[in-house]
Design an enzyme around this catalytic site. Sequence first.
Site, PDB file in Angstrom:
ATOM      1  N   GLY A 179     -12.186  -5.435 -12.933  1.00  0.00           N
ATOM      2  CA  GLY A 179     -11.972  -4.362 -13.914  1.00  0.00           C
ATOM      3  C   GLY A 179     -10.579  -4.535 -14.474  1.00  0.00           C
ATOM      4  NE  ARG A 180      -9.474   0.695 -15.689  1.00  0.00           N
ATOM      5  CZ  ARG A 180     -10.316   1.707 -15.813  1.00  0.00           C
ATOM      6  NH1 ARG A 180     -10.531   2.225 -16.986  1.00  0.00           N
ATOM      7  NH2 ARG A 180     -10.923   2.211 -14.765  1.00  0.00           N
ATOM      8  CB  ILE A 181      -6.370  -3.571 -10.963  1.00  0.00           C
ATOM      9  CG1 ILE A 181      -6.064  -2.089 -11.260  1.00  0.00           C
ATOM     10  CG2 ILE A 181      -5.286  -4.156 -10.059  1.00  0.00           C
ATOM     11  CD1 ILE A 181      -6.080  -1.174 -10.046  1.00  0.00           C
TER      12      ILE A 181
ATOM     13  NE  ARG B 184     -19.644  -1.564 -10.437  1.00  0.00           N
ATOM     14  CZ  ARG B 184     -19.049  -0.463 -10.813  1.00  0.00           C
ATOM     15  NH1 ARG B 184     -19.586   0.697 -10.565  1.00  0.00           N
ATOM     16  NH2 ARG B 184     -17.887  -0.479 -11.454  1.00  0.00           N
TER      17      ARG B 184
ATOM     18  CB  THR C 279      -3.872  -4.647  -3.790  1.00  0.00           C
ATOM     19  OG1 THR C 279      -4.756  -5.165  -4.794  1.00  0.00           O
ATOM     20  CG2 THR C 279      -2.848  -5.690  -3.407  1.00  0.00           C
TER      21      THR C 279
ATOM     22  NE  ARG D 192      -8.765   3.863  -1.915  1.00  0.00           N
ATOM     23  CZ  ARG D 192      -7.805   3.851  -2.852  1.00  0.00           C
ATOM     24  NH1 ARG D 192      -6.923   2.869  -2.890  1.00  0.00           N
ATOM     25  NH2 ARG D 192      -7.712   4.827  -3.743  1.00  0.00           N
TER      26      ARG D 192
ATOM     27  CD  GLU E 131      -3.797   2.693   3.439  1.00  0.00           C
ATOM     28  OE1 GLU E 131      -3.268   3.631   2.812  1.00  0.00           O
ATOM     29  OE2 GLU E 131      -4.295   1.712   2.883  1.00  0.00           O
TER      30      GLU E 131
ATOM     31  CG  HIS F 192      -1.842   2.391  -0.313  1.00  0.00           C
ATOM     32  ND1 HIS F 192      -3.029   2.897   0.136  1.00  0.00           N
ATOM     33  CD2 HIS F 192      -2.007   2.262  -1.648  1.00  0.00           C
ATOM     34  CE1 HIS F 192      -3.866   3.073  -0.875  1.00  0.00           C
ATOM     35  NE2 HIS F 192      -3.266   2.693  -1.975  1.00  0.00           N
ATOM     36  CB  ILE F 193       4.145  -0.172  -2.279  1.00  0.00           C
ATOM     37  CG1 ILE F 193       3.977  -1.699  -2.048  1.00  0.00           C
ATOM     38  CG2 ILE F 193       4.806   0.494  -1.087  1.00  0.00           C
ATOM     39  CD1 ILE F 193       5.268  -2.476  -2.224  1.00  0.00           C
ATOM     40  N   GLY F 194       1.004  -0.304  -4.081  1.00  0.00           N
ATOM     41  CA  GLY F 194       0.487  -0.869  -5.335  1.00  0.00           C
ATOM     42  C   GLY F 194       0.978  -0.151  -6.582  1.00  0.00           C
TER      43      GLY F 194
HETATM   44  C1  DGY Z   1      -4.951   4.415  -6.321  1.00  0.00           C
HETATM   45  O1  DGY Z   1      -4.518   4.862  -7.381  1.00  0.00           O
HETATM   46  O2  DGY Z   1      -6.158   4.439  -6.038  1.00  0.00           O
HETATM   47  C2  DGY Z   1      -3.957   3.868  -5.364  1.00  0.00           C
HETATM   48  O3  DGY Z   1      -4.544   3.129  -4.365  1.00  0.00           O
HETATM   49  C3  DGY Z   1      -3.155   4.995  -4.781  1.00  0.00           C
HETATM   50  O4  DGY Z   1      -4.013   5.789  -4.009  1.00  0.00           O
END
Ligand code: DGY
Length: 324
Positions: free
Chosen positions: A154-156, A177, A235, A237, A266, A285-287
């Site tokens: 997707g976007r990321i 998908r 990055t 879940r 976490e 979890h610093i994405g």
């Molecule tokens: C998101 O935006 O889903 C990041 O993982 C922060 O929860």
Amino acid sequence: MKVFINKRIPQIGIDILKENNLEIITQETEHPTYQEWLENCKKADVLLSVGGKNKYDKAFFDACPDIKAIALFSVGFDQVDIAEATKRKIPIGNTPDVLSRATSDVAFLLMQMVSRKANYNIEKVKSGNWKDFDALEELGQELYGKTLGVFGLGRIGFEMAEKCKAAFGMNIIYHNRSHNEQAEKELDAKYVSFDELTQQSDIISIHANYTPEQADIFNKSVFEKMKKNAIFINTARGGFHNETDLLEALKSGKIWGAGLDVTNPEPMDKTNPLLQLPNVCVLPHIGSATIEARNGMAKLASENIVAFSKDEKMPTIVNPKVYD
Ligand code: DGY
């Protein structure tokens, strides 16, 4: 209309709510119990929900029948039972796009950290174990011309693929998908089956929306099929990978290494054996943790609430069916 914000957010979000005369309820205690948090939810009409730990499911909606909308401070919406919310006509907003760059930057960072064992080497310097030059020690692997496999383009995922192609001339394959025509056209990305993705990738990076059906999808049998030089990046879940199987694959050299910004649970316990391995890098979890992304998230979440308060459609809605 009363808005409960469970944790602090950038001021820009608060300002937007105040300018629109929305009443804000905040959490008085820093580490509230479930009951303390629930009491505040019961007082509110709308939630601005920060952090992924609170579950919004049937039990929650039964306990808080006055909740009319939820604006998540995240792009992920796995903590919400979307079918249940939709049945109850409760719109759920999220914060897409504004964090795509920041999150893909972290995936890109982890890929490089692991390929050059940077994490391990930093520790070596810090602990005084930096010895003489050794031509055969701590050799990394280069990323030029390698194959990036994106799980969930997707976007990321697109941003990650774009960076990998521009920086290292990587080939892009993906499993999703549906087909991503933009990626196929602009990045020459090839759609492959899940099996092909796991077998052909030098780097696998997860960028999908998590659903319980995908729990542990990266498990022993998948790690066994991966290349020996493969780097596993998550990055998205922590639930996507089975941690015991990942540990085994890393220890036994079935794969090269892993970079994780997400774990399950976490926070990760500091005694976790993964943290002892030289080929692993774990971030907390610093994405989306940049000033720019967090301001964007606060703005979007508040704008979703303002729209709802005016009987308008949330600009970034997860369950548009509520408006049918
Ligand atoms: C998101 O935006 O889903 C990041 O993982 C922060 O929860």
